[in-house]
Design a protein around this motif. Structure first.
Motif, mmCIF file in Angstrom:
data_model
loop_
_atom_site.group_PDB
_atom_site.id
_atom_site.type_symbol
_atom_site.label_atom_id
_atom_site.label_comp_id
_atom_site.label_asym_id
_atom_site.label_seq_id
_atom_site.Cartn_x
_atom_site.Cartn_y
_atom_site.Cartn_z
ATOM 1 N N ARG A 1 0.826 -1.213 0.000
ATOM 2 C CA ARG A 1 0.000 0.000 0.000
ATOM 3 C C ARG A 1 0.858 1.260 0.000
ATOM 4 N NH1 ARG A 1 -3.644 -2.306 -2.365
ATOM 5 N NH2 ARG A 1 -5.096 -3.569 -1.216
ATOM 6 N N ALA A 2 1.920 1.255 0.811
ATOM 7 C CA ALA A 2 2.813 2.420 0.849
ATOM 8 C C ALA A 2 3.452 2.662 -0.514
ATOM 9 C CB ALA A 2 3.888 2.226 1.918
ATOM 10 N N THR A 3 3.872 1.582 -1.168
ATOM 11 C CA THR A 3 4.487 1.713 -2.490
ATOM 12 C C THR A 3 3.497 2.315 -3.481
ATOM 13 O OG1 THR A 3 5.947 -0.162 -2.055
ATOM 14 C CG2 THR A 3 5.632 0.445 -4.356
#
Length: 183
Positions: A87-89
């Protein structure tokens, strides 16, 4: 009850792969610009600017589509840290794919350099002053964004390949439908 989706929609797939292809073309355009001089070099930069603004528009469209059509849930067996990293990516991709074109647009605007979108019309410059010095600082940030994008691409591709070859799950099938779905 409806069966959960196991791959992204055609719109999501098209936007993903079109933006990916345009990002690759951006790298090639800058390499061509660096390898040439004179009018042809400036033409590569103009095309680079047009493609960058196209990436901005497509990324905003992709975010809108994503809001209206939420992502497919990640596999239940995926560890929490991998879910968070995935998700962060994706969020960082959106930040960079919006920030880089905005930074390039701002740099052109600060320097008073026109942007002619694929030779069709003049893209409006932002009301930014500062001249060459401000443009240089904005371009430094633009180049830092390119480095961040390279890191994100490596993480993204490595994660996809890990899922396919190590975890042997269907994560890659979701974005490349012609890869057979595993039982």
């Amino acid at each position: 009850m409806a069966e959960p989706r196991n791959r992204y929609s055609t719109v999501s797939l098209t936007l993903h792969w079109l933006i990916a292809a345009l990002v690759v073309s951006q790298v090639l355009l800058i390499m061509a610009h660096d390898a040439t001089e004179g009018p042809i070099s400036r033409e590569f930069v103009q095309i680079h600017k047009s493609v960058g603004l196209g990436i901005l528009v497509l990324t905003l469209g992709r975010i809108g589509w994503r809001i209206a059509n939420p992502a497919i849930p990640l596999p239940d067996e995926m560890p929490r840290w991998q879910r968070l990293l995935a998700r962060a990516t994706h969020i960082l991709f959106y930040v960079v794919l919006i920030g880089m074109p905005l930074g390039g647009w701002a740099a052109s605007s600060a320097a008073g350099r026109e942007i002619v979108w694929f030779g069709l019309f003049e893209w409006p410059l932002l009301p930014i002053g500062g001249g060459r010095e401000a443009a240089g600082q904005l371009m430094d940030m633009h180049e830092l964004g390119a480095k961040a994008l390279y890191v994100l691409i490596i993480l993204h591709v490595a994660g996809a390949l890990k899922h396919h070859f190590v975890d042997r799950d269907n994560v890659l099938h979701r974005m490349i439908p012609w890869i057979p779905r595993r039982p």
